[in-house]
Structure formats: C-alpha cells, structure tokens
Design a protein around this motif. Structure first.
Motif, PDB file in Angstrom:
ATOM      1  N   PRO A 119       0.886  -1.237  -0.151  1.00  0.00           N
ATOM      2  CA  PRO A 119       0.073  -0.098   0.250  1.00  0.00           C
ATOM      3  C   PRO A 119       0.990   1.095   0.521  1.00  0.00           C
ATOM      4  O   PRO A 119       1.739   1.377   0.414  1.00  0.00           O
ATOM      5  CB  PRO A 119      -0.908   0.190   1.006  1.00  0.00           C
ATOM      6  N   CYS A 120       0.780   2.186  -0.569  1.00  0.00           N
ATOM      7  CA  CYS A 120       1.342   3.043  -1.120  1.00  0.00           C
ATOM      8  C   CYS A 120       0.461   4.493  -1.347  1.00  0.00           C
ATOM      9  O   CYS A 120      -0.875   4.109  -1.971  1.00  0.00           O
ATOM     10  CB  CYS A 120       2.792   3.286  -2.033  1.00  0.00           C
ATOM     11  N   GLY A 145      -3.147  -0.437  -2.706  1.00  0.00           N
ATOM     12  CA  GLY A 145      -2.893  -2.131  -3.002  1.00  0.00           C
ATOM     13  C   GLY A 145      -3.726  -2.362  -1.768  1.00  0.00           C
ATOM     14  O   GLY A 145      -4.236  -3.837  -1.992  1.00  0.00           O
ATOM     15  N   PHE A 146      -3.310  -1.681  -0.802  1.00  0.00           N
ATOM     16  CA  PHE A 146      -4.568  -2.715   0.309  1.00  0.00           C
ATOM     17  C   PHE A 146      -5.543  -2.395   0.042  1.00  0.00           C
ATOM     18  O   PHE A 146      -6.539  -3.412   0.745  1.00  0.00           O
ATOM     19  CB  PHE A 146      -3.707  -1.624   2.001  1.00  0.00           C
ATOM     20  N   VAL A 164      -1.543  12.445   7.912  1.00  0.00           N
ATOM     21  CA  VAL A 164      -0.411  10.862   7.666  1.00  0.00           C
ATOM     22  C   VAL A 164      -0.722  10.532   6.759  1.00  0.00           C
ATOM     23  O   VAL A 164      -1.821  10.698   5.640  1.00  0.00           O
ATOM     24  CB  VAL A 164      -1.120  10.099   8.770  1.00  0.00           C
ATOM     25  N   GLU A 165       0.768  10.091   5.834  1.00  0.00           N
ATOM     26  CA  GLU A 165       0.350   9.787   4.605  1.00  0.00           C
ATOM     27  C   GLU A 165       1.478   8.722   4.455  1.00  0.00           C
ATOM     28  O   GLU A 165       2.662   7.922   5.072  1.00  0.00           O
ATOM     29  CB  GLU A 165       1.103  11.175   3.349  1.00  0.00           C
ATOM     30  N   LEU A 166       1.133   7.633   3.219  1.00  0.00           N
ATOM     31  CA  LEU A 166       1.898   6.687   3.078  1.00  0.00           C
ATOM     32  C   LEU A 166       2.959   7.797   1.431  1.00  0.00           C
ATOM     33  O   LEU A 166       2.898   6.570   0.081  1.00  0.00           O
ATOM     34  CB  LEU A 166       1.121   5.163   2.783  1.00  0.00           C
ATOM     35  N   ASN A 167       3.610   8.264   1.708  1.00  0.00           N
ATOM     36  CA  ASN A 167       4.394   8.991   0.783  1.00  0.00           C
ATOM     37  C   ASN A 167       5.590   9.724   2.138  1.00  0.00           C
ATOM     38  O   ASN A 167       5.368   9.767   2.829  1.00  0.00           O
ATOM     39  CB  ASN A 167       4.114   9.575  -0.273  1.00  0.00           C
ATOM     40  N   MET A 204       4.943   0.259   4.120  1.00  0.00           N
ATOM     41  CA  MET A 204       4.216  -0.225   4.831  1.00  0.00           C
ATOM     42  C   MET A 204       3.397   0.874   5.495  1.00  0.00           C
ATOM     43  O   MET A 204       2.826   1.771   4.790  1.00  0.00           O
ATOM     44  CB  MET A 204       5.371   0.303   6.417  1.00  0.00           C
ATOM     45  N   LEU A 205       2.658   0.574   6.915  1.00  0.00           N
ATOM     46  CA  LEU A 205       1.602   0.374   7.111  1.00  0.00           C
ATOM     47  C   LEU A 205       1.673   1.125   8.082  1.00  0.00           C
ATOM     48  O   LEU A 205       2.765   0.716   9.308  1.00  0.00           O
ATOM     49  CB  LEU A 205       0.461   0.310   7.186  1.00  0.00           C
TER      50      LEU A 205
END
Ligand SMILES: Cc1ncc(C[n+]2csc(CCOP(=O)(O)OP(=O)(O)O)c2C)c(N)n1
Ligand code: SF4
Lengths: 356, 250
Positions: free
Chosen positions: A116-117, A170-171, A303-306, A333-334
């Motif tokens: 997941p991203c 992707g999650f 809060v971000e996945l980057n 990573m989460l």
C-alpha cells in the motif's frame, strides 16, 4: 439489498457494470489486476466489451475512441501503468471526454513494490501529463466506497465531460469486505450532443485537442479554467470525524484515514481533543473543509504513505495559519495506531492530562 | 454545359493547407470519392494523426477524431469496439504509424481489428521539418541524417506493409503510389477494397501510399514525383500483398 464479500478491486469492477460501463480497456498490473480479470468474466455477460490492449498507452487511447462515441468506458492500472496513461489523460482532458480511470497505487519510484502506498498523489492530483488540466480524483477508504465512488465517478465524468480518477492503494484493492451492491442513483445528466458516431442526418462533428492559433489556445485554456473552477466550487467532498471541539486534527485519506479514526478514539481516551478531516476528493482538494480551522486549532498532523505530498495542499488550505506536521510510512509499510498517536504527541509537544 | 467532374461529397469546402504539390491532397480526394461511391459518409468515423495530416479532420465530410501522435489505431479500435456497425479509418503518416505508433500498428493487425488504416509514406517527418523517419531511404539526406541515412548505424528502411502482411488478422494489405495517373487509379482501387473489407467484417485492412514531400525534399512538385518513382518505388514492395477472395469477386 445484496451484501457480498468481495475484494476492493472487484467492488470497483462490479460498480462499473452497475453504472452502465459498456467498454473496458486494460492491461494487467498488480495490485489492480482483479479489475481487468473480473470484468473479462462479467462485462461481456452484461452486454459490454472488454479488450486487453497491448499496453496502457493503447488502453487509454482505446478509451478515448470509445468515449468519442458517447459510450461509458473505463480503464484501470497501477502506478507504472498509470504513468503510461498520462499522455492519454492530457488528451482526454483537452478533448473533454468522460472516462473513468482507476489507479490502485503501488510503491515507487521505478518498478517499486506491491504494498500500500500513496506516492502517486502528486502525479494524480497535479496533472502528470502535459499541459494545464485537471482530473476529478476520488479517494475511497474502504471497500464500500470503492463501489460507491465508482458509481459516482461515471456520473461526474458525464456531468463535467472530464476524466475522473479513482485513487486507492494496494491494501484497499486487495482487501475483502462485505459490500452492498447498490444500484446507480437516478441522476439527471446532460445529453451527449457532441459525440462522433457517424454524421447521418446531422452536420459533421469533430473531436480534437489542437489549437490553431495562440488566440484560440488562450481561449481554450480560459474555458477549461472556468470549468475546473466550477468543479472546485461544487465538488469538494470530505468527511469529518470528531472535529467539533478539536484542538488538533489529523488530515488523512484512503487507508491512512481508516487508521486515523482509531487514533482519534485512542487520543480522546487520553484526553487529547483530536479530530479527523478526510479528503474524499483529492482534486478538487477540499479547502472548504480546512478553512474553518485556519488559526483555530493547535496543530494538524497529516498521515501519508509517501514522503509528504498531500501535506502541501493541507498547508495551502490552512494558509499556513497553524503548524502542520507529517507522519509517514514508506515503501508499502502501514503505520500502527500507537505510532501515529505517539507522533502527534511528540511533534506538537502535547501535555497529557492523564495516562491510560 | 454538362458538368462531368466536380468536388466529391466526401470532402468539405475547407481549403487544404498542404504545401503546393504535396500529394496528401490527391489521397484525400481518393478517400472522399471512395466514401461517396460506397455511400458511407454518414456512417464513417475517421481518425486523424499528428503530422501534416493532423488537420484532415476539417477536410473530410464524415465525423472525425484527432488522436495523439501514433495513437490513431488505438483510438480507432475504441471507436470500432463501441460502434461495430460503423466504418472506422485512420489516416496516418509514416512517422505516425511506423515510428511512435509501431506497437499499435502491429497489434491492430494481429487482432484483426475491423478498421482500415491508411499510411501516407513520404520517407520523412514532414510537419516537423524533414527529419529521418523509419521509412527514410538508405543514403537519403534529412535534417537528422545530414550525411545520408547509414543503414549500418540506424537500420534499413522499414517496409511496414510487408510486416503487416505476415499477421493473420491483416486480411487486405496493399502498397500503392500516387505519382502517375495509372498509379492513382490503382491507389483508389486499393482504398475502395480496404473499405469493402471492413464492410464485410473480414479483418484489418491496410493501404500504404507512397507520397511526396516537395517542401522537405527540397524539390519541385514535378521533380518530387520523379524522385519518388526513381528512388522509392524500387525499395518498397508494391501491389496487393494480400487480398481476400470475397473482395476480388466484388
Ligand atoms: C509525442 C510526440 N512526439 C513528437 C511530436 C512531434 N511531431 C509532430 S508531427 C511528427 C512527425 C510526423 O511525421 P509523419 O507521420 O511522417 O507525417 P507527415 O508530417 O510527414 O505527413 C512529429 C515527430 C508530437 N507531436 N508528439
Ligand atoms: S511538409 Fe511535406 S508532407 Fe507536409 S504538407 Fe508540406 S509537402 Fe506535404
């Protein structure tokens, strides 16, 4: 109403059929592949056509052609594939063609990985392709929203004659959840009196994106700007959670917003008045959601996945009137809830009323 | 006085923008005549490329769509899949179809996509000012092959119809030229057959047409025709490379 346990990607595919999508052009890439697989199986049975293109460039241009005839059409991909679609997206925006595009974001840059991203945020919300254009970008945070926002995306695309993007990670694409398979709501949509489907009985029509003179070029850009401005006014969407009395806010979308909800509850259990603002439209970015908090809250944590992309829009929306800080995880990573709460407390030096 | 020759209904009244002596205009006229004779103007959708023919969407009297550079065949595929009962043709330069659009050229043929593609081969990138194309002849001087195309360095000219003819889905493949009245008549016949193949739903039809670019070749229109004859005709395999029986009988 029927509830079905399906993957997020399948929810998108099923919603497309319900929305009357008649054509899908795609090229497989993890973690979006279930969309093309599901539609390969089910779209023909629903009277539609699925074609696997030779690549993503072909697929998006096939969408371009099909949309010219007025049909509802979709394509889906993941990050490196979405990069290839950018050329077509610029042309779709310029030719004002309603197409629904899905990007199930994986990690990057480069080939990256499958986790997941959210690192395609800039690419998806700031153009990506050449020229001055905008896409509507919807960001679901759970399976049901993968379904619901896809239904909405087709209507928005037709309403504004503009490509609409569903951006998830992707999650969300891979997770199975029970989903209510609603019907598309009846919505009044403009008649497609611009399509090129053969000129029998009417004057010829053409669809193109070239401006012959600088004067026409400027007129076109101004016209599109007007349209994008109207979308900005009318289509900002967001969700707020426990913001009424908030001293602090988390700003997060998609999977991160889901995690953030638990963080909000945990923070409140520790006496921290925390709320969540979850952008649903990433373009138009919901500035209206943040406007009331300008100078009003003590801090906002994105809060971000980057490495920090949406944070720029949050800062702009708050006009830098409050401190905005970032907690992020990378490469697939989460973040854990505890970790986000600890980051909030530490980054804003929050005094704790009571220990739990 | 009796009128024996006039403008075809397949073309609009918009004046062509092509350079004097450019044979794009002749090819336009032939396609317009074919559409008129087959009575398909109202059910045809054309796809324009990037390149000199990019404005062709104003010239034909059928509906027209402008595609990105090289993407006309993917766009045509989308149109045809959405409207299988309509006729779809792409009109592309050699740079558009044989350079940037190669993947689509191969796969549209491999799939047997029921569209008609026309390649106008003038051995250069015309619009951008005469750069080398995959179709540029060995030794030919262009702005990006100023010492003449060296096949040892950049390969020999690509004969696209020959490649396309090897693919099963391509059922009609013809290579023609518009340098003389006789060849123009042959070109028209090929174009007509390429549309008839589509009407019969047989598969992909491809017509390559050798054309001139007086401006970038630096030759007069008449000398350009001679240059085409002397230099291009011997290099490219000409004629009908593939014809289905159904069409021969028509
Ligand atoms: C993606 C992209 N790359 C390059 C160009 C610039 N360009 C415009 S026309 C052209 C070549 C066209 O040559 P050809 O297809 O042979 O057509 P002609 O002009 O000779 O009729 C190129 C490279 C472009 N418009 N888009
Ligand atoms: S540049 Fe060449 S191909 Fe283009 S219009 Fe002029 S003569 Fe024709």
């Amino acid at each position: 109403m029927k509830k079905k346990l399906i993957k997020g990607n399948e929810a998108i595919a099923e919603a497309a059929i319900k929305a009357g999508c008649k054509l899908f052009f795609g090229y497989p890439i993890t973690p979006s592949t279930e969309i093309v697989e599901y539609l390969s199986k089910h779209l023909p049975k629903a009277g539609g056509t699925l074609l696997q293109g030779e690549d993503e460039i072909a697929s998006i241009n096939m969408c371009y052609g099909a949309a010219c005839t007025g049909a509802r059409v979709m394509t889906a991909s993941s990050s490196p594939g979405y990069s290839l679609k950018q050329e077509g997206l610029s042309y779709l925006a310029a030719a004002e063609l309603p197409v629904v595009v899905v990007n199930i974001n994986r990690t990057g840059p480069g080939l990256g990985g499958l986790g997941p991203c959210q690192s395609d945020y800039f690419q998806c919300t700031k153009g990506g392709g050449h020229g001055d254009y905008r896409l509507l970008v919807l960001a679901p945070s759970k399976g049901q929203e993968m379904y619901d926002y896809t239904l909405a995306a087709f209507d928005l695309a037709d309403k504004y004659r503009n490509p609409v993007l569903i951006l998830a990670d992707g999650f969300l694409g891979q997770m199975m959840e029970p989903i209510v398979l609603k019907d598309r709501p009846d919505a009044e949509l403009p008649v497609k009196d611009w399509v090129t489907d053969g000129c029998l009985g009417r004057a010829k029509r053409k669809i193109a994106s070239y401006s012959l003179t600088n004067e026409i070029g400027e007129q076109n850009n101004l016209y599109w700007e007007g349209k994008y401005q109207a979308i900005r006014e009318q289509e900002q969407r967001w969700e707020e959670f426990r913001t009424d009395d908030a001293d602090y806010l988390i700003a997060a979308y998609g999977t991160c917003a889901r995690i953030a909800k638990t963080v909000v509850l945990q923070a409140r259990a520790r006496g921290i008045k925390l709320g969540l603002v979850r952008p649903i439209t990433l373009w138009p970015f919901p500035e209206k959601a943040f406007a009331p908090y300008r100078g009003k809250v003590k801090g906002v944590l994105t809060v971000e996945l980057n490495t920090g992309q949406m944070i720029e829009d949050v800062r702009l929306a708050l006009e830098c009137s409050v401190p905005v800080s970032l907690h992020r995880r990378l490469g697939g990573m989460l973040p854990h809830e505890d970790e986000v709460l600890a980051a909030l407390i530490q980054q804003f030096n929050i005094p704790l009323d009571r220990e739990v | 006085m009796e009128k024996i020759f006039g403008k075809t209904k397949g073309l609009t009244d918009v004046p062509f923008h092509y350079c004097p002596g450019c044979t794009h205009g002749i090819i336009h006229r032939l396609i317009g005549e074919v559409m008129e004779e087959l009575d398909i103007i109202g059910k045809t959708i054309g796809v324009a490329p990037v390149g000199c023919a990019g404005f062709s969407l104003d010239f034909f009297s059928c509906d027209f769509v402008g595609a990105a550079h090289g993407r006309a065949q993917a766009v045509g595929t989308g149109i045809k899949r959405a409207q299988p009962d309509k006729l779809v043709f792409t009109y592309q330069g050699d740079g558009d179809i044989a350079a940037i659009g190669t993947a689509h050229a191969i796969h549209v043929a491999a799939r047997g996509e029921k569209i008609t593609s026309i390649m106008v081969n003038n051995a250069v990138f015309g619009m951008t000012g005469g750069q080398m194309a995959p179709t540029t002849l060995a030794g030919q001087i262009t702005t990006t092959s100023p010492y003449g195309r060296d096949p040892g360095l950049v390969g020999a000219p690509v004969d696209l119809p020959k490649t396309i003819a090897t693919l099963n889905g391509a059922v009609y493949v013809a290579a023609v030229a518009v340098d003389s009245p006789k060849n123009i008549m042959q070109a028209k016949k090929a174009l007509k057959r390429a549309f008839q193949v589509q009407q019969l739903g047989l598969g992909f039809a491809f017509v390559s047409i050798l054309s001139t670019c007086p401006t970038n070749w630096g030759l007069s229109p008449v000398d350009s025709l001679a240059w085409l004859r002397e230099n291009m005709l011997p290099v490219y395999q000409m004629g009908e490379l593939k014809v289905p029986e159904e069409v021969k009988r028509l």
